[in-house]
Design a protein around this motif. Structure first.
Motif, PDB file in Angstrom:
ATOM      1  N   VAL A  56     -48.713  47.748  18.523  1.00 19.09           N
ATOM      2  CA  VAL A  56     -47.723  48.708  19.022  1.00 19.09           C
ATOM      3  C   VAL A  56     -46.407  47.997  19.302  1.00 19.09           C
ATOM      4  CG1 VAL A  56     -47.106  50.158  20.996  1.00 19.09           C
ATOM      5  CG2 VAL A  56     -49.379  50.359  19.969  1.00 19.09           C
ATOM      6  N   LEU A  57     -46.481  46.860  19.985  1.00 20.30           N
ATOM      7  CA  LEU A  57     -45.267  46.136  20.348  1.00 20.30           C
ATOM      8  C   LEU A  57     -44.561  45.550  19.126  1.00 20.30           C
ATOM      9  CD1 LEU A  57     -46.574  44.320  23.563  1.00 20.30           C
ATOM     10  CD2 LEU A  57     -45.333  46.490  23.388  1.00 20.30           C
ATOM     11  N   LEU A  58     -45.332  45.245  18.083  1.00 22.97           N
ATOM     12  CA  LEU A  58     -44.754  44.718  16.843  1.00 22.97           C
ATOM     13  C   LEU A  58     -44.204  45.823  15.942  1.00 22.97           C
ATOM     14  CD1 LEU A  58     -47.470  42.037  16.012  1.00 22.97           C
ATOM     15  CD2 LEU A  58     -45.057  41.548  16.499  1.00 22.97           C
ATOM     16  N   GLY A  59     -44.368  47.077  16.343  1.00 19.01           N
ATOM     17  CA  GLY A  59     -43.887  48.182  15.527  1.00 19.01           C
ATOM     18  C   GLY A  59     -44.784  48.494  14.353  1.00 19.01           C
ATOM     19  N   LEU A  60     -46.037  48.032  14.391  1.00 17.25           N
ATOM     20  CA  LEU A  60     -46.965  48.229  13.284  1.00 17.25           C
ATOM     21  C   LEU A  60     -47.903  49.412  13.508  1.00 17.25           C
ATOM     22  CD1 LEU A  60     -48.020  44.497  12.707  1.00 17.25           C
ATOM     23  CD2 LEU A  60     -46.204  45.791  11.552  1.00 17.25           C
ATOM     24  N   LEU A  61     -47.988  49.902  14.742  1.00 16.26           N
ATOM     25  CA  LEU A  61     -48.907  50.978  15.068  1.00 16.26           C
ATOM     26  C   LEU A  61     -48.229  51.936  16.036  1.00 16.26           C
ATOM     27  CD1 LEU A  61     -51.861  52.087  14.931  1.00 16.26           C
ATOM     28  CD2 LEU A  61     -52.351  50.670  16.941  1.00 16.26           C
ATOM     29  N   PRO A  62     -48.094  53.191  15.663  1.00 18.06           N
ATOM     30  CA  PRO A  62     -47.456  54.146  16.576  1.00 18.06           C
ATOM     31  C   PRO A  62     -48.405  54.555  17.692  1.00 18.06           C
ATOM     32  CG  PRO A  62     -48.168  55.277  14.589  1.00 18.06           C
ATOM     33  CD  PRO A  62     -48.431  53.810  14.363  1.00 18.06           C
ATOM     34  N   ILE A  70     -39.142  47.768  23.924  1.00 24.34           N
ATOM     35  CA  ILE A  70     -38.997  46.315  23.858  1.00 24.34           C
ATOM     36  C   ILE A  70     -37.542  46.001  24.155  1.00 24.34           C
ATOM     37  CG2 ILE A  70     -39.180  44.246  22.439  1.00 24.34           C
ATOM     38  CD1 ILE A  70     -41.861  45.497  22.888  1.00 24.34           C
ATOM     39  N   LEU A  71     -37.274  45.389  25.290  1.00 21.09           N
ATOM     40  CA  LEU A  71     -35.898  45.090  25.696  1.00 21.09           C
ATOM     41  C   LEU A  71     -35.037  46.352  25.633  1.00 21.09           C
ATOM     42  CD1 LEU A  71     -35.487  41.667  23.844  1.00 21.09           C
ATOM     43  CD2 LEU A  71     -36.055  42.037  26.253  1.00 21.09           C
ATOM     44  N   ARG A  76     -40.077  47.935  16.697  1.00 22.99           N
ATOM     45  CA  ARG A  76     -39.781  48.036  15.268  1.00 22.99           C
ATOM     46  C   ARG A  76     -40.267  46.790  14.556  1.00 22.99           C
ATOM     47  NH1 ARG A  76     -35.092  45.070  13.926  1.00 22.99           N
ATOM     48  NH2 ARG A  76     -33.847  44.360  15.722  1.00 22.99           N
ATOM     49  N   ARG A  77     -40.585  46.948  13.298  1.00 26.30           N
ATOM     50  CA  ARG A  77     -41.032  45.814  12.490  1.00 26.30           C
ATOM     51  C   ARG A  77     -39.913  44.782  12.349  1.00 26.30           C
ATOM     52  NH1 ARG A  77     -45.364  46.951   8.520  1.00 26.30           N
ATOM     53  NH2 ARG A  77     -46.262  48.996   8.975  1.00 26.30           N
ATOM     54  N   GLY A  78     -40.285  43.533  12.309  1.00 25.24           N
ATOM     55  CA  GLY A  78     -39.308  42.478  12.079  1.00 25.24           C
ATOM     56  C   GLY A  78     -38.323  42.285  13.208  1.00 25.24           C
ATOM     57  N   ASN A  79     -38.713  42.627  14.426  1.00 28.69           N
ATOM     58  CA  ASN A  79     -37.814  42.470  15.573  1.00 28.69           C
ATOM     59  C   ASN A  79     -37.557  40.978  15.817  1.00 28.69           C
ATOM     60  OD1 ASN A  79     -36.571  42.396  18.109  1.00 28.69           O
ATOM     61  ND2 ASN A  79     -37.731  44.156  18.863  1.00 28.69           N
ATOM     62  N   PRO A  80     -36.316  40.512  15.695  1.00 25.54           N
ATOM     63  CA  PRO A  80     -36.036  39.077  15.847  1.00 25.54           C
ATOM     64  C   PRO A  80     -36.223  38.571  17.273  1.00 25.54           C
ATOM     65  CG  PRO A  80     -33.992  40.309  15.679  1.00 25.54           C
ATOM     66  CD  PRO A  80     -35.090  41.287  15.400  1.00 25.54           C
ATOM     67  N   HIS A  81     -36.347  39.482  18.238  1.00 23.82           N
ATOM     68  CA  HIS A  81     -36.541  39.076  19.624  1.00 23.82           C
ATOM     69  C   HIS A  81     -38.006  38.771  19.937  1.00 23.82           C
ATOM     70  CE1 HIS A  81     -32.418  40.102  20.474  1.00 23.82           C
ATOM     71  NE2 HIS A  81     -32.603  41.333  20.043  1.00 23.82           N
ATOM     72  N   ASP A 108     -36.091  34.660   9.812  1.00 24.57           N
ATOM     73  CA  ASP A 108     -35.814  35.735   8.859  1.00 24.57           C
ATOM     74  C   ASP A 108     -36.590  35.567   7.552  1.00 24.57           C
ATOM     75  OD1 ASP A 108     -34.189  37.125  10.519  1.00 24.57           O
ATOM     76  OD2 ASP A 108     -32.319  36.323   9.729  1.00 24.57           O
ATOM     77  N   GLY A 109     -37.790  34.982   7.647  1.00 25.41           N
ATOM     78  CA  GLY A 109     -38.591  34.797   6.441  1.00 25.41           C
ATOM     79  C   GLY A 109     -38.970  36.105   5.794  1.00 25.41           C
ATOM     80  N   PHE A 110     -39.080  37.172   6.619  1.00 23.55           N
ATOM     81  CA  PHE A 110     -39.421  38.481   6.060  1.00 23.55           C
ATOM     82  C   PHE A 110     -38.292  39.021   5.176  1.00 23.55           C
ATOM     83  CE2 PHE A 110     -37.184  39.194  10.000  1.00 23.55           C
ATOM     84  CZ  PHE A 110     -36.393  40.299   9.770  1.00 23.55           C
ATOM     85  N   LYS A 111     -37.097  38.416   5.302  1.00 20.92           N
ATOM     86  CA  LYS A 111     -35.975  38.853   4.463  1.00 20.92           C
ATOM     87  C   LYS A 111     -35.786  37.934   3.260  1.00 20.92           C
ATOM     88  CE  LYS A 111     -33.128  40.862   8.172  1.00 20.92           C
ATOM     89  NZ  LYS A 111     -31.829  40.742   8.884  1.00 20.92           N
ATOM     90  N   TYR A 112     -35.898  36.628   3.502  1.00 23.85           N
ATOM     91  CA  TYR A 112     -35.481  35.674   2.492  1.00 23.85           C
ATOM     92  C   TYR A 112     -36.627  34.914   1.836  1.00 23.85           C
ATOM     93  CZ  TYR A 112     -31.185  36.570   5.042  1.00 23.85           C
ATOM     94  OH  TYR A 112     -30.131  37.182   5.668  1.00 23.85           O
ATOM     95  N   GLY A 113     -37.806  34.858   2.484  1.00 26.01           N
ATOM     96  CA  GLY A 113     -38.912  34.103   1.920  1.00 26.01           C
ATOM     97  C   GLY A 113     -38.616  32.620   1.870  1.00 26.01           C
ATOM     98  N   PHE A 114     -39.260  31.927   0.925  1.00 22.78           N
ATOM     99  CA  PHE A 114     -39.043  30.486   0.789  1.00 22.78           C
ATOM    100  C   PHE A 114     -37.718  30.220   0.076  1.00 22.78           C
ATOM    101  CE2 PHE A 114     -43.745  30.778   0.833  1.00 22.78           C
ATOM    102  CZ  PHE A 114     -43.967  30.043   1.968  1.00 22.78           C
ATOM    103  N   GLY A 115     -37.251  29.008   0.187  1.00 19.98           N
ATOM    104  CA  GLY A 115     -36.015  28.614  -0.474  1.00 19.98           C
ATOM    105  C   GLY A 115     -35.427  27.424   0.246  1.00 19.98           C
ATOM    106  N   ASN A 116     -34.316  26.951  -0.249  1.00 21.87           N
ATOM    107  CA  ASN A 116     -33.636  25.834   0.389  1.00 21.87           C
ATOM    108  C   ASN A 116     -32.790  26.354   1.543  1.00 21.87           C
ATOM    109  OD1 ASN A 116     -34.603  23.875  -1.445  1.00 21.87           O
ATOM    110  ND2 ASN A 116     -33.051  24.498  -2.950  1.00 21.87           N
ATOM    111  N   PRO A 117     -33.150  25.984   2.773  1.00 19.44           N
ATOM    112  CA  PRO A 117     -32.396  26.492   3.918  1.00 19.44           C
ATOM    113  C   PRO A 117     -31.044  25.816   4.031  1.00 19.44           C
ATOM    114  CG  PRO A 117     -33.986  24.874   4.655  1.00 19.44           C
ATOM    115  CD  PRO A 117     -34.227  25.062   3.182  1.00 19.44           C
TER     116      PRO A 117
END
Length: 273
Positions: A56-62, A70-71, A76-81, A108-117
């Motif tokens: 619920v807190l991760l936004g995965l289950l209503p 949350i704050l 919501r999913r992918g909450n950076p906090h 932000d791995g859920f946005k960009y995945g692997f790569g050269n940071p």
């Protein structure tokens, strides 16, 4: 059940919250607030709704009913906090991903995945790996690391985004005593440094008991929320379970035993037996 008043420093708030799964109510009328910097242990038998709370807190289950914030905002999913530490599960031996790659996904791995940071992200990853003591094996493939080493890197992944809330789903499972102590200290040190709230789902209260501010206990659709000394009492747990429960305190440990030939769940570390 203990109801909490609002606080200016509230990081998590659930109001009259309810979850139903498969025509069964896991918990209802959940009315609690968790303050910034608090360490909350979430206890209860299998299937009581502990992991559902994290979802619920991760936004995965209503929620089925009521509300959660949350704050001050809806989950919501992918909450950076939020940082999330899952249960300890071994990676495949031949997985090529290195420890630092796993940690980098926490930025932000859920946005960009692997790569050269970029240099800023690379520096943050290095700093966090150093903070959890994982530098000696950060460039080794995950499958070649021990369970304790892998879990340190999962902690680093959760912390690299500098979250205000840390959600932990039985992160000590299958770890030896030394690794349990290390992981718990890392989590506790971070919450003090960042004034972050910790919600720690566990079957084993004793490894974390010295750090816990309050306990949220789920059982048989009911709940209790208060200090460990208040919740972990025979009278309180007997009321939750609807059977006679005995709480024994010995040498700084808590042992909870279900009588009437009722086995609640196993907890070799001194919780419910």
């Amino acid at each position: 059940m203990t109801h909490e008043t609002h606080s200016q420093a509230t990081s998590i708030r659930l109001t009259n919250a309810r979850i139903e799964r498969d025509d069964r109510t896991l918990w209802k009328d959940l009315d609690i607030s968790i303050r910034a910097g608090e360490f909350i242990a979430v206890l209860g038998p299998n299937g009581a709704g502990k992991t559902s709370l994290l979802k619920v807190l991760l936004g995965l289950l209503p929620l089925t009913g009521g509300s959660a914030t949350i704050l001050g905002a809806a989950p919501r999913r992918g909450n950076p906090h939020i940082g999330y530490i899952p249960q300890q599960k071994s990676f495949d031996a031949d997985i090529p991903i290195r420890g630092r790659d796993l940690v980098q996904l926490g930025v932000d791995g859920f946005k960009y995945g692997f790569g050269n940071p970029g240099p800023l992200i690379a520096a943050r990853v290095d700093e966090t790996i150093e903070a959890v003591g994982a530098r000696p094996y950060a460039d080794i493939p995950l499958g070649q690391l021990s369970g304790g080493e892998q879990q340190r890197l999962r902690v680093a992944q959760a912390l690299v985004g500098k979250p205000s809330i840390l959600l932990c789903d039985e992160p000590l499972l299958s770890l030896d005593v030394a690794s349990q102590q290390t992981i718990t200290r890392l989590i506790d040190n971070y919450r003090h440094q960042a004034k972050a709230s910790v919600v720690f789902v566990t079957h084993e209260i004793n490894p974390i008991l010295q750090y816990v501010d309050r306990v949220l206990y789920f059982a048989d659709g009911q709940w209790a929320f208060d200090t460990p000394d208040t919740v972990l009492q025979s009278e309180v747990l007997s009321k939750l379970y609807g059977i006679t429960i005995e709480v024994i305190r010995t040498k700084g440990r808590v042992i909870v035993v279900g009588t009437d030939e009722a086995t609640i769940h196993n907890d070799h570390a001194g919780g419910l037996q």
